[in-house]
Design a protein around this motif. Structure first.
Motif, short mmCIF file in Angstrom:
data_model
loop_
_atom_site.label_atom_id
_atom_site.label_comp_id
_atom_site.label_asym_id
_atom_site.label_seq_id
_atom_site.Cartn_x
_atom_site.Cartn_y
_atom_site.Cartn_z
N ARG A 1 0.83 -1.21 0.00
CA ARG A 1 0.00 0.00 0.00
C ARG A 1 0.87 1.26 0.00
O ARG A 1 0.54 2.26 -0.64
CB ARG A 1 -0.95 -0.01 1.21
CG ARG A 1 -2.08 -1.04 1.01
CD ARG A 1 -2.88 -1.24 2.27
NE ARG A 1 -3.61 -0.03 2.65
CZ ARG A 1 -4.19 0.13 3.84
NH1 ARG A 1 -4.10 -0.81 4.75
NH2 ARG A 1 -4.85 1.22 4.10
N ALA B 1 2.03 1.70 -3.56
CA ALA B 1 0.97 2.20 -4.43
C ALA B 1 0.76 3.70 -4.21
O ALA B 1 0.64 4.48 -5.17
CB ALA B 1 -0.33 1.43 -4.15
N LEU C 1 2.52 4.99 6.06
CA LEU C 1 1.31 4.92 5.23
C LEU C 1 0.36 6.08 5.57
O LEU C 1 -0.22 6.71 4.67
CB LEU C 1 0.62 3.58 5.49
CG LEU C 1 -0.56 3.23 4.59
CD1 LEU C 1 -0.11 3.08 3.15
CD2 LEU C 1 -1.21 1.93 5.07
N THR D 1 -0.81 8.99 3.06
CA THR D 1 -2.23 9.18 2.79
C THR D 1 -2.62 10.65 2.96
O THR D 1 -3.35 11.21 2.14
CB THR D 1 -3.08 8.29 3.74
OG1 THR D 1 -2.61 6.95 3.63
CG2 THR D 1 -4.56 8.35 3.39
#
Ligand code: SF4
Lengths: 96, 386
Positions: free
Chosen positions: B19, B22, B237, B241
């Motif tokens: 993640r 990505a 992460l 985000t």
């Protein structure tokens, strides 16, 4: 010295001074519990806390404690803490 | 131990890493133009290298190692002052072991001890207190060192000494605070930072709101993180985000230990015993306004600076860094430790020239220990990689 290490409170040694015996990675030593006290000191016996340079700084649950201890063993910090405690004891005897 | 396995479950780590990759692709981060995330705390620096997280994350994510190791930012002048106090007749000087090898201009505490000063390594300021009780004829000085995680312990010890009227106990206070150097770094025009991983155990004491200015005034995300590999990956992460969503907030990944408003007993003790100094010197960063603490006048009797007339009490004090040392540039993320001309030559963990090589939480020692000096292939992360 900056990472707390989980220890279990095993006995209250001096309620007035807010001191208790904690077991940290197999080593027992007196710690100050002022920061985690919210009732009679006896209630802390059996509880886990994050111990930082001789002071219990936060309560943690047993699963959390096990997990943190494992991580600290990997980092070598648990061993370091146990050694530092032994050093502290030696210093008191005048051999440090 | 059920969570212990959960938190280092390779599948979970792989999922988080995927993640992260990505998201990094989505926001266009590449090796040539990476997202710079500063982990403030030295404990995080150590963990990142120990688990090889810097090698596992997407190449577009670069960790900048912050100034959050109190041993590493200790200026030489303060070490000199420790030695000066330790050499006074009748003094027992007590310190955390971490500080023993930090070089001063002439010698470290280790060398001063070898030369005859009564210097003892202790685990806790409580040991120093006990030593003072047992040695009424001696002056016991504790070297108070550390960020907000450690500050409550010396504050509570000074309060206890005051209650007992322990006149032969004092603290040489070198406590520093996290928010001010971060502000100084953010004000530095050369600094390129996209987000922060916040120090979990500092926030256990002060809560998460002292970092509000980072999001509000500087528009940078910060995530307060725990010390497990998965804690750190999850925090990366969360930072990414926020960047993708165009948000800048203070988030708490470590809520299982960090209360939003910190620990009230610790905060009260700190406020009672300490006040801000106008400025304090940081190795490699210079004097930073409001970044250090001193003992309030009402506890003057327990202030070693007052008692022995050393330190800021003694007048102007500027000491240069050792020649050829790039600690300042490493600490502000301008260069990697391996780019320092002294790395592995004039400076090794056995014979440190700069403080970043002393503590296992220092960026240079971490590079040395976990592979910065070796080929990257030699570094693996058995806990995470299957
Ligand atoms: S290698 Fe040594 S001298 Fe160079 S920056 Fe690191 S600690 Fe300082």
């Amino acid at each position: 010295m900056c990472l707390g290490i989980p220890g279990r409170i095993v006995a209250v040694t001096d309620a007035a001074r807010m001191m208790a015996l904690a077991e940290v990675s197999g080593v027992r030593r007196e710690v100050n519990v002022a920061c985690i006290l919210d009732g009679p000191a006896e209630d802390l016996v059996g509880e886990w806390a994050l111990i930082h340079v001789g002071f219990a700084m936060a309560r943690i649950d047993a699963d959390e404690a096990a997990k943190t201890l494992q991580a600290l063993h990997d980092l070598g910090e648990a061993q370091e803490a146990a050694e530092a405690m032994a050093e502290g004891a030696k210093a008191l005897e005048g051999q440090g | 131990m059920k969570y212990a396995t959960e938190f280092r479950d390779p599948k979970a780590a792989k999922a988080v890493l995927a993640r992260i990759a990505a998201l990094a692709d989505q926001i266009g981060a590449t090796r040539a133009a990476p997202v710079h995330i500063m982990e403030i705390c030295g404990g995080h620096t150590h963990a990142i290298f120990r688990y090889g997280l810097d090698k596992l994350v997407h190449e577009g994510v670069e960790f900048i190692h912050g100034p959050g190791c109190p041993v590493c930012v200790l200026p030489m002048a303060r070490v000199d002052e420790c030695v000066e106090i330790a050499n006074r007749p009748g003094v027992i000087f007590t310190t955390f072991g971490d500080a023993m090898r930090v070089p001063g201009t002439k010698m470290s505490l280790m060398q001063a001890k070898a030369a005859g000063a009564d210097i003892r390594m202790v685990y806790s300021p409580l040991d120093a207190l006990e030593l003072a009780r047992r040695s009424p004829g001696r002056e016991v000085v504790f070297f108070g060192l550390g960020f907000e995680t450690t500050t409550p312990s010396t504050a509570l010890s000074i309060q206890q000494a005051a209650r007992e009227g322990l006149g032969n106990f004092s603290v040489f206070c070198n406590h520093i605070t996290v928010p001010e150097p971060i502000r100084a770094l953010l004000d530095d025009p050369h600094m390129v930072l996209d987000g922060f991983i916040g120090p979990g155990h500092v926030s256990m004491v002060i809560g998460i709101h002292p970092y509000d200015f980072i999001a509000r005034d500087y528009g940078k995300p910060i995530v307060v993180a725990g010390f497990e590999p998965l804690d750190l990956l999850q925090s990366v992460l969360m930072v990414l985000t926020q960047i993708r969503d165009g948000r800048a907030e203070v988030e708490n990944q470590y809520a299982r230990v960090v209360p939003e408003h910190g620990n009230p007993v610790s905060l009260a003790a700190m406020t009672d015993v300490y006040e801000k100094r106008p400025s304090f010197e940081w190795r490699g960063l210079g004097e930073i306004d409001q970044s250090g603490l001193r003992i309030r006048a009402k506890y003057r009797a327990f202030d070693a600076e007052e008692k022995f007339g050393v330190g800021y009490a003694a007048g102007p004090r500027v000491v240069a860094e050792p020649e050829g040392c790039a600690c300042g540039q490493v600490m502000t993320g301008r260069i990697k430790p391996t780019a320092c001309p002294q790395f592995g030559r004039g400076c090794t963990p056995e014979m440190p020239l700069g403080a970043l090589m002393v503590s296992s939480e220092g960026a240079c020692a971490a590079y040395w220990q976990y592979g910065g000096a070796r080929a990257p292939e030699a570094v693996e992360c058995p806990e995470i990689v299957e």
